[in-house]
Design a protein around this motif. Structure first.
Motif, PDB file in Angstrom:
ATOM      1  N   LEU A  23      -7.490  -2.956   1.408  1.00  0.00           N
ATOM      2  CA  LEU A  23      -6.598  -1.820   1.655  1.00  0.00           C
ATOM      3  C   LEU A  23      -6.399  -1.596   3.151  1.00  0.00           C
ATOM      4  O   LEU A  23      -7.320  -1.808   3.949  1.00  0.00           O
ATOM      5  N   THR A  24      -5.209  -1.149   3.515  1.00  0.00           N
ATOM      6  CA  THR A  24      -4.919  -0.892   4.933  1.00  0.00           C
ATOM      7  C   THR A  24      -5.614   0.404   5.382  1.00  0.00           C
ATOM      8  O   THR A  24      -5.886   1.301   4.565  1.00  0.00           O
ATOM      9  N   GLU A  59      -4.285   2.853   6.850  1.00  0.00           N
ATOM     10  CA  GLU A  59      -3.417   3.992   6.513  1.00  0.00           C
ATOM     11  C   GLU A  59      -3.731   4.485   5.100  1.00  0.00           C
ATOM     12  O   GLU A  59      -3.820   5.681   4.840  1.00  0.00           O
ATOM     13  N   PHE A  60      -3.914   3.525   4.186  1.00  0.00           N
ATOM     14  CA  PHE A  60      -4.192   3.880   2.792  1.00  0.00           C
ATOM     15  C   PHE A  60      -5.568   4.551   2.685  1.00  0.00           C
ATOM     16  O   PHE A  60      -5.709   5.595   2.052  1.00  0.00           O
ATOM     17  N   THR A  61      -6.560   3.951   3.310  1.00  0.00           N
ATOM     18  CA  THR A  61      -7.918   4.514   3.186  1.00  0.00           C
ATOM     19  C   THR A  61      -7.989   5.895   3.843  1.00  0.00           C
ATOM     20  O   THR A  61      -8.678   6.784   3.347  1.00  0.00           O
ATOM     21  N   ARG A  62      -7.246   6.071   4.945  1.00  0.00           N
ATOM     22  CA  ARG A  62      -7.251   7.390   5.614  1.00  0.00           C
ATOM     23  C   ARG A  62      -6.622   8.440   4.701  1.00  0.00           C
ATOM     24  O   ARG A  62      -7.116   9.573   4.605  1.00  0.00           O
ATOM     25  N   HIS A  63      -5.549   8.053   4.013  1.00  0.00           N
ATOM     26  CA  HIS A  63      -4.829   8.993   3.144  1.00  0.00           C
ATOM     27  C   HIS A  63      -5.742   9.539   2.028  1.00  0.00           C
ATOM     28  O   HIS A  63      -5.608  10.698   1.615  1.00  0.00           O
ATOM     29  N   TYR A  64      -6.659   8.679   1.545  1.00  0.00           N
ATOM     30  CA  TYR A  64      -7.532   9.099   0.434  1.00  0.00           C
ATOM     31  C   TYR A  64      -8.979   9.335   0.885  1.00  0.00           C
ATOM     32  O   TYR A  64      -9.893   9.355   0.060  1.00  0.00           O
ATOM     33  N   VAL A 104     -14.830   5.071  -0.097  1.00  0.00           N
ATOM     34  CA  VAL A 104     -14.122   4.002   0.606  1.00  0.00           C
ATOM     35  C   VAL A 104     -13.699   4.473   1.987  1.00  0.00           C
ATOM     36  O   VAL A 104     -13.140   5.566   2.144  1.00  0.00           O
ATOM     37  N   THR A 105     -14.008   3.617   2.970  1.00  0.00           N
ATOM     38  CA  THR A 105     -13.545   3.846   4.337  1.00  0.00           C
ATOM     39  C   THR A 105     -12.739   2.611   4.754  1.00  0.00           C
ATOM     40  O   THR A 105     -12.607   1.658   3.979  1.00  0.00           O
ATOM     41  N   ALA A 106     -12.245   2.621   5.985  1.00  0.00           N
ATOM     42  CA  ALA A 106     -11.379   1.526   6.429  1.00  0.00           C
ATOM     43  C   ALA A 106     -12.124   0.199   6.459  1.00  0.00           C
ATOM     44  O   ALA A 106     -11.521  -0.861   6.271  1.00  0.00           O
ATOM     45  N   GLU A 107     -13.434   0.223   6.669  1.00  0.00           N
ATOM     46  CA  GLU A 107     -14.190  -1.021   6.747  1.00  0.00           C
ATOM     47  C   GLU A 107     -14.537  -1.497   5.333  1.00  0.00           C
ATOM     48  O   GLU A 107     -15.139  -0.745   4.546  1.00  0.00           O
ATOM     49  N   LEU A 108     -14.186  -2.744   5.027  1.00  0.00           N
ATOM     50  CA  LEU A 108     -14.342  -3.280   3.667  1.00  0.00           C
ATOM     51  C   LEU A 108     -15.790  -3.176   3.166  1.00  0.00           C
ATOM     52  O   LEU A 108     -16.724  -3.631   3.842  1.00  0.00           O
ATOM     53  N   ASP A 115       0.823  -1.218   0.000  1.00  0.00           N
ATOM     54  CA  ASP A 115       0.000   0.000   0.000  1.00  0.00           C
ATOM     55  C   ASP A 115       0.854   1.264   0.000  1.00  0.00           C
ATOM     56  O   ASP A 115       0.490   2.265  -0.629  1.00  0.00           O
ATOM     57  N   ALA A 116       1.978   1.224   0.709  1.00  0.00           N
ATOM     58  CA  ALA A 116       2.853   2.397   0.766  1.00  0.00           C
ATOM     59  C   ALA A 116       3.423   2.696  -0.620  1.00  0.00           C
ATOM     60  O   ALA A 116       3.456   3.857  -1.060  1.00  0.00           O
ATOM     61  N   GLU A 117       3.848   1.659  -1.329  1.00  0.00           N
ATOM     62  CA  GLU A 117       4.399   1.866  -2.676  1.00  0.00           C
ATOM     63  C   GLU A 117       3.288   2.287  -3.647  1.00  0.00           C
ATOM     64  O   GLU A 117       3.494   3.167  -4.490  1.00  0.00           O
TER      65      GLU A 117
END
Ligand code: GAR
Length: 208
Positions: free
Chosen positions: A93-94, A96-101, A140-144, A69-71
């Protein structure tokens, strides 16, 4: 002019519908890149043939979700997107990724959420004896497969349907609905209030 990055994992027919609608309807947006986690994703060829930058971030090359996810985020952010569109992107997605977007990432899921999160949605709808199936566009949120719902499409389940017939019927609706939802975003027509989406253009958020 808004910049859109689209993530795919395979066929890319929803990506194709969005690319075509963006050009045909003259959105104030450009598709900056199409990125796949699979080198063999068929949709990459369509994007390249339309002059869109493509990239592959192969999840198999990373030891864990966090490093993948970082890459992926590093490559995405190289295109400075206003909106990230998941179009058949089949990775969890982690946070961290969902929070970033957060607030700028849309997904399409082939069920009438909150029913049938996860995989094999049409088969499960058939097995449950559902009379209707469909698809959902959501932030999209952290919960799938959760997150504020932007639009939904509903299709009848007909006698004799199998998974292929049902998914083809729903896919046709996805191709109408997803470009519309992305257009609302690029036209600043979507507001999230109290966890729900307000759509300010006054167009129907239901497709059938
Ligand atoms: C679509 O039906 C989409 O709803 C689904 O994958 C298909 C991708 O088709 N997405 C998911 O299942 C996400 N969990 P496409 O590559 O031709 O757009």
């Amino acid at each position: 002019m808004k910049s859109i990055v689209i993530l795919i994992s395979g066929r890319g027919s929803n990506m194709e519908a969005i690319v075509k609608a963006c050009a045909a309807e003259g959105w104030p947006a450009r598709i900056a890149a199409v990125i796949s986690n699979r080198p063999d994703a068929a949709g990459l060829a369509f994007a390249a043939s339309h002059g869109i930058a493509t990239a592959v971030v192969d999840h198999k090359a990373f030891p864990d979700r966090a490093s993948f996810d970082a890459e992926l985020a590093r490559v995405i952010d190289g295109y400075t997107p206003d909106l990230l569109v998941l179009a058949g992107f089949m990775r969890i997605l982690t946070p961290e990724f969902t929070r970033h977007y957060e607030g700028r990432m849309l997904n399409i899921h082939p069920s009438l959420l909150p029913a049938f999160t996860g995989l094999h949605t049409h088969q499960r709808a058939l097995e449950a004896g559902c009379r209707f199936a469909g698809a959902t566009v959501h932030f999209v949120t952290a919960e799938l497969d959760h997150g504020p719902i932007v639009a939904q499409a509903v299709a009848p389940i007909l006698a004799g349907d199998d998974e292929a017939a049902l998914s083809a019927r729903v896919l046709g609706l996805e191709h109408r609905m997803y470009p519309r939802a992305v257009r609302w975003f690029v036209q600043d027509q979507l507001r999230i209030e109290g966890g729900r989406v307000q759509q300010l253009a006054g167009e129907s958020q239901s497709f059938s």
